[in-house]
Design an enzyme around this catalytic site. Structure first.
Site, mmCIF file in Angstrom:
data_model
loop_
_atom_site.group_PDB
_atom_site.id
_atom_site.type_symbol
_atom_site.label_atom_id
_atom_site.label_comp_id
_atom_site.label_asym_id
_atom_site.label_seq_id
_atom_site.Cartn_x
_atom_site.Cartn_y
_atom_site.Cartn_z
ATOM 1 N N ARG A 14 0.851 -0.861 -0.003
ATOM 2 C CA ARG A 14 -0.147 -0.355 0.254
ATOM 3 C C ARG A 14 0.877 1.102 0.315
ATOM 4 N NH1 ARG A 14 -5.123 0.296 2.041
ATOM 5 N NH2 ARG A 14 -5.001 1.877 3.556
ATOM 6 N N ARG B 34 9.419 6.207 -2.863
ATOM 7 C CA ARG B 34 9.074 7.275 -4.845
ATOM 8 C C ARG B 34 10.980 7.802 -4.586
ATOM 9 N NH1 ARG B 34 5.347 9.725 -3.010
ATOM 10 N NH2 ARG B 34 3.307 9.508 -4.024
ATOM 11 N N ARG C 268 -9.120 -6.649 13.510
ATOM 12 C CA ARG C 268 -8.230 -5.661 15.028
ATOM 13 C C ARG C 268 -9.195 -4.390 15.032
ATOM 14 N NH1 ARG C 268 -4.404 -7.541 17.341
ATOM 15 N NH2 ARG C 268 -2.396 -5.151 17.337
ATOM 16 N N ARG D 39 -0.083 6.036 16.401
ATOM 17 C CA ARG D 39 -0.017 7.696 15.958
ATOM 18 C C ARG D 39 -0.721 8.455 16.319
ATOM 19 N NH1 ARG D 39 -2.978 5.409 9.410
ATOM 20 N NH2 ARG D 39 -4.939 4.656 11.135
ATOM 21 N N GLU E 40 -4.426 6.616 18.928
ATOM 22 C CA GLU E 40 -4.848 5.334 18.570
ATOM 23 C C GLU E 40 -3.653 4.230 18.645
ATOM 24 O OE1 GLU E 40 -5.363 4.984 14.394
ATOM 25 O OE2 GLU E 40 -5.844 6.940 13.812
ATOM 26 N N TYR F 53 -10.241 -5.536 3.669
ATOM 27 C CA TYR F 53 -9.481 -4.298 3.368
ATOM 28 C C TYR F 53 -9.693 -2.959 2.617
ATOM 29 C CZ TYR F 53 -5.410 -1.775 5.285
ATOM 30 O OH TYR F 53 -4.643 -0.555 6.088
ATOM 31 N N ASP G 175 -10.346 0.549 1.109
ATOM 32 C CA ASP G 175 -10.248 1.731 1.623
ATOM 33 C C ASP G 175 -11.258 2.097 0.264
ATOM 34 O OD1 ASP G 175 -7.532 2.082 2.609
ATOM 35 O OD2 ASP G 175 -6.634 2.514 -0.283
HETATM 36 N N1 UDP Z 1 3.261 1.058 7.987
HETATM 37 C C1 UDP Z 1 4.620 1.083 8.344
HETATM 38 N N2 UDP Z 1 4.803 2.352 9.001
HETATM 39 C C2 UDP Z 1 3.997 3.299 8.669
HETATM 40 C C3 UDP Z 1 2.799 3.304 8.676
HETATM 41 C C4 UDP Z 1 2.134 2.035 7.630
HETATM 42 O O1 UDP Z 1 5.053 0.011 8.569
HETATM 43 O O2 UDP Z 1 4.530 4.905 9.174
HETATM 44 C C5 UDP Z 1 2.569 0.016 7.547
HETATM 45 C C6 UDP Z 1 2.150 -0.850 8.588
HETATM 46 O O3 UDP Z 1 1.832 -2.494 8.169
HETATM 47 C C7 UDP Z 1 0.291 -0.530 8.184
HETATM 48 C C8 UDP Z 1 0.637 -0.848 6.304
HETATM 49 O O4 UDP Z 1 1.826 -0.169 6.410
HETATM 50 O O5 UDP Z 1 -0.728 -1.488 8.327
HETATM 51 C C9 UDP Z 1 -0.439 0.773 6.119
HETATM 52 O O6 UDP Z 1 -0.443 1.499 6.640
HETATM 53 P P1 UDP Z 1 -1.553 2.391 6.126
HETATM 54 O O7 UDP Z 1 -1.082 3.989 7.015
HETATM 55 O O8 UDP Z 1 -1.851 2.938 4.598
HETATM 56 O O9 UDP Z 1 -2.909 1.850 6.528
HETATM 57 P P2 UDP Z 1 -4.388 2.436 7.337
HETATM 58 O O10 UDP Z 1 -4.148 4.406 7.189
HETATM 59 O O11 UDP Z 1 -5.308 1.664 6.836
HETATM 60 O O12 UDP Z 1 -4.116 2.328 8.640
#
Ligand code: UDP
Length: 371
Positions: free
Chosen positions: A170, A174, A247, A278, A304, A352, A354
């Site tokens: 996901r 870059r 989860r 976060r 969270e 999962y 979006d």
């Molecule tokens: N992830 C990570 N570090 C970060 C942010 C995301 O390793 O700082 C990984 C983590 O495994 C997460 C996945 O990337 O479950 C997808 O993150 P995303 O932010 O897309 O998840 P969401 O916003 O749906 O919780």
């Protein structure tokens, strides 16, 4: 029967279906067990700030049809998600881009960054078999250790070797100085909040809140020809094959009497020790302004905490590993035999999704069902 469709769940999937069905002249009733509409995109105003009550929702899509659809119900602002990672006090740009590589390794050119990644990814041979191998093969071990491992293990409560590789795909990587988290043509937050947007989708449709379909299934099944069920698929079948894993997330909200706590909407705590994953500072989704464009003196933050779902908790993320995938398949077979019930959405399809993908899926289903 009184209704053509009973829609169980007033989240995005249910709202799209209900809206489209009404447009086609169908008689629709929407129910939700919560005291509000909008499912997990529900937002509530606190101190003039639209607080995302069930976690940050940033709308982004490459799908023009979906964008044209959703912007009928709200105007969107120009918010661009650029989270910051905090690893033991070191700050890094996300997603992984030249700012991140510069901070991590001191490299200043894309060529140097690519070389670093290349050196580090060599430890993975062949197709990545799990999230750890996928992450290392995308960005190398240093970034994996500091920015992925701890966060992912907190988020999923599982070792990175036990998680599917797709979760990490996901995230873009870059070799440019581009902090935009999403590779999306369209992105933003609905002006006036998500709740108002969903209100517009449900305009003119009968909605009953605090109604638990599964508690009164027999009664509800007699009032509509067909059911669109967006709750958890395993709950529908009373967990008869065992429960799917999810989860859950717990939020600790705080109102602070300062105008700026962290200078960004999202800061990810990527070490293993900090208990939260976060912190969201909601006002930055709207550039620190209230609905009238005035600066806000206070701020609202949400920490969270990720946890394993147990009965009574809100399910948030399906755990799409092999074991759960197989169990879902078994439930799906049961679902296929329920000829009057359509299962949809993140929980109904154990996927999962979006937000944009949910809308696309709902619109596809409407095309089949309502034409
Ligand atoms: N992830 C990570 N570090 C970060 C942010 C995301 O390793 O700082 C990984 C983590 O495994 C997460 C996945 O990337 O479950 C997808 O993150 P995303 O932010 O897309 O998840 P969401 O916003 O749906 O919780």
């Amino acid at each position: 029967m009184k209704y053509d469709y009973l829609v169980v769940g007033a989240g995005l999937y249910g709202a799209v279906f209900a809206h489209e069905a009404k447009q086609k002249g169908k008689r629709v009733l929407v129910i939700d067990k919560r005291p509000h509409i909008a499912g997990n995109v529900y937002s509530q105003k606190v101190e003039g700030i639209h607080v995302h009550q069930y976690g940050a929702h940033i709308f982004h899509t490459n799908n023009r049809k979906v964008w044209q659809y959703i912007t009928k119900f709200a105007e969107f602002n120009r918010f661009t998600n650029s989270p910051v990672a905090n690893y033991k006090g070191e700050l890094y740009s996300l997603p992984f881009n030249m700012y991140t590589f510069n901070k991590m390794w001191g490299v200043t050119t894309p060529e140097e960054a690519a070389q670093k990644i290349e050196e580090q990814r060599r430890e993975v041979v062949g197709e990545p078999k799990n999230l750890e191998e996928q992450a290392i093969s995308l960005v190398g071990r240093d970034i994996y250790e500091k920015l992925i491992k701890g966060y992912t293990e907190k988020q999923w409560g599982r070792d990175c070797k036990e998680l599917p590789a797709f979760i990490i795909k996901r995230l873009p990587v870059r070799l440019t100085f581009d902090n935009n988290y999403f590779n999306a043509l369209y992105q933003g937050i609905p002006i006036g909040g998500y709740t108002k947007m969903v209100e517009h989708m449900l305009d003119g449709i009968e909605v009953r809140l605090n109604e638990d379909y599964l508690d009164k299934k027999d009664e509800y099944d007699t009032i509509a020809e067909k059911i669109v069920y967006t709750g958890a698929i395993d709950a529908y079948f009373d967990y008869r094959l065992g429960n799917l894993e999810y989860r859950s997330v717990r939020f600790e909200n705080e109102i602070l009497d300062i105008p700026n706590y962290q200078g960004n909407a999202a800061v990810n705590y990527t070490d293993r020790e900090t208990p939260w994953t976060r912190i969201i500072e909601h006002k930055w989704f709207e550039f620190g302004k209230d609905d009238n464009g005035n600066d806000l003196p206070k701020t609202v933050i949400s920490r969270e905490y990720s946890s394993e779902w147990k009965p009574g908790d809100e399910p948030y993320y399906p755990v799409n590993d092999e074991k759960n995938g197989a169990l879902y398949k078994a439930y799906k077979e049961l679902a296929n035999r329920e000829s009057n019930v359509i299962f949809g959405g993140r929980l109904g399809e154990y996927k999962y999704y979006d937000m944009d993908a949910v809308i696309a899926a709902a619109l596809d289903m409407c095309e089949k069902e309502l034409s």
